[in-house]
Motif scaffolding. Structure first.
Motif, PDB file in Angstrom:
ATOM      1  N   HIS A  69       0.831  -1.213   0.000  1.00 22.44           N
ATOM      2  CA  HIS A  69       0.000   0.000   0.000  1.00 22.44           C
ATOM      3  C   HIS A  69       0.869   1.269   0.000  1.00 22.44           C
ATOM      4  O   HIS A  69       0.426   2.336  -0.411  1.00 22.44           O
ATOM      5  N   LEU A  70       2.127   1.135   0.451  1.00 20.07           N
ATOM      6  CA  LEU A  70       3.007   2.313   0.477  1.00 20.07           C
ATOM      7  C   LEU A  70       3.276   2.851  -0.932  1.00 20.07           C
ATOM      8  O   LEU A  70       3.655   4.011  -1.090  1.00 20.07           O
ATOM      9  N   VAL A  71       3.125   1.990  -1.926  1.00 18.94           N
ATOM     10  CA  VAL A  71       3.353   2.454  -3.313  1.00 18.94           C
ATOM     11  C   VAL A  71       2.047   2.420  -4.118  1.00 18.94           C
ATOM     12  O   VAL A  71       2.052   2.214  -5.332  1.00 18.94           O
ATOM     13  N   ARG A  72       0.940   2.646  -3.426  1.00 19.84           N
ATOM     14  CA  ARG A  72      -0.360   2.667  -4.109  1.00 19.84           C
ATOM     15  C   ARG A  72      -0.322   3.696  -5.230  1.00 19.84           C
ATOM     16  O   ARG A  72       0.187   4.804  -5.043  1.00 19.84           O
ATOM     17  N   GLY A  73      -0.816   3.289  -6.385  1.00 22.82           N
ATOM     18  CA  GLY A  73      -0.862   4.220  -7.520  1.00 22.82           C
ATOM     19  C   GLY A  73       0.342   4.075  -8.442  1.00 22.82           C
ATOM     20  O   GLY A  73       0.434   4.741  -9.468  1.00 22.82           O
TER      21      GLY A  73
END
Ligand SMILES: Cc1ncc(COP(=O)(O)O)c(C=O)c1O
Length: 278
Positions: A69-73
């Motif tokens: 989730h830390l690199v969502r997107g």
């Protein structure tokens, strides 16, 4: 700070400049902080910029269901760079650059007027020259491929999660000691902190001397940097073979050195550089 980013873009447009590129960092070097890729990519789209994600350091979270989730997107970025020679323990050098649009590298790198080097043949897809920034280079990706085959996605996820668990342990050590101070809330692998000295010495000088005392003793080597003008001792989890006992030992050594330095200052000796506390 996306408002500051937009302001900088607007300012440069107002000056007649043409901003064309924005980078979001997935794991900043000092703090291990993750930019919001979604927010930066949205700005990038609005201003028609190339959106790059620098995951040189923190990129491996992409393999962890727990921390992805830390690199969502990230899937919306135009390019993504990662250094498996950092947290994936691949020997130097092993850097990966991925671009979203297939064929981009081929058409913009060595495909232009290089018939004298690269010829059409049955194995063109294996010819790294066609898709590499440099012309001549080693097959650095082989190291990553072999390690990835060995550890698998799950193995790499576990290793990354262990590093973050070690950093959390270090954060806990800092938070539970009245003389240690967290300088920024850690998001991943790095914990920036300092010792709050009781002696009338500038905290930056004290912490630098503390680091030096530890280094000279041969017991531990800890890096440092500056955050908001404060010298931050940096615990960085990078080797998943490290155990919490090792982290504890580091903090025990560090606290022993700090205590001795304070005692010596109070004694008026202030000669803390060369001795190792027992
Ligand atoms: C966020 C980030 N980007 C890029 C780099 C550059 O790394 P290298 O020169 O090893 O590719 C570093 C190095 O620490 C880094 O932390």
């Amino acid at each position: 700070n996306t408002a500051a980013l937009e302001k900088a873009i607007e300012n440069s447009i107002a000056k007649g400049q043409k901003p064309f590129f924005v980078a979001a960092t997935a794991g900043t070097t000092l703090l291990g902080a993750f930019d919001s890729i979604q927010a930066i990519a949205a700005i990038g789209r609005r201003y028609n910029l190339w959106v790059h994600v620098d995951g040189a350091y923190g990129g491996p979270v992409i393999l962890s269901p727990k921390y992805r989730h830390l690199v969502r997107g990230i899937e919306t970025a135009d390019s993504f760079a990662m250094d498996p020679h950092k947290l994936m323990n691949i020997p130097l050098i092993c850097s990966v650059l991925l671009v979203r649009e297939k064929g981009r590298l081929r058409s913009n790198l060595t495909d232009l007027n290089t018939e004298y080097l690269y010829h059409e043949n049955d194995h063109l897809n294996y010819d790294l020259g066609k898709i590499s920034i440099q012309c001549g280079r080693r097959v650095d990706v082989l190291k990553l491929w072999l390690a990835w085959r060995f550890f698998g996605d799950t193995g790499y996820a576990k290793r990354t999660e262990k590093l973050i668990a070690l950093a959390r342990h270090a954060r806990q050590r800092v938070q539970t000691h009245s003389r240690l101070e967290l300088l920024a809330e850690p998001q991943s692998f790095a914990v920036c902190f300092r010792y709050r000295n009781r002696t009338p010495i500038n905290p930056n000088d004290f912490n630098l001397q503390l680091r030096e005392s530890l280094r000279r003793s041969g017991q531990a080597l800890i890096n440092y940097g500056y955050w908001n003008n404060n010298l931050a001792l940096r615990f960085v989890a990078a080797n998943p073979e490290t155990e919490t006992d090792d982290v504890d030992r580091l903090f025990d050594y560090l606290l022993a050195h700090a205590t001795r330095m304070e005692e010596e200052t109070q004694d008026g000796t202030n000669n803390c550089r060369n001795r190792t506390p027992s």
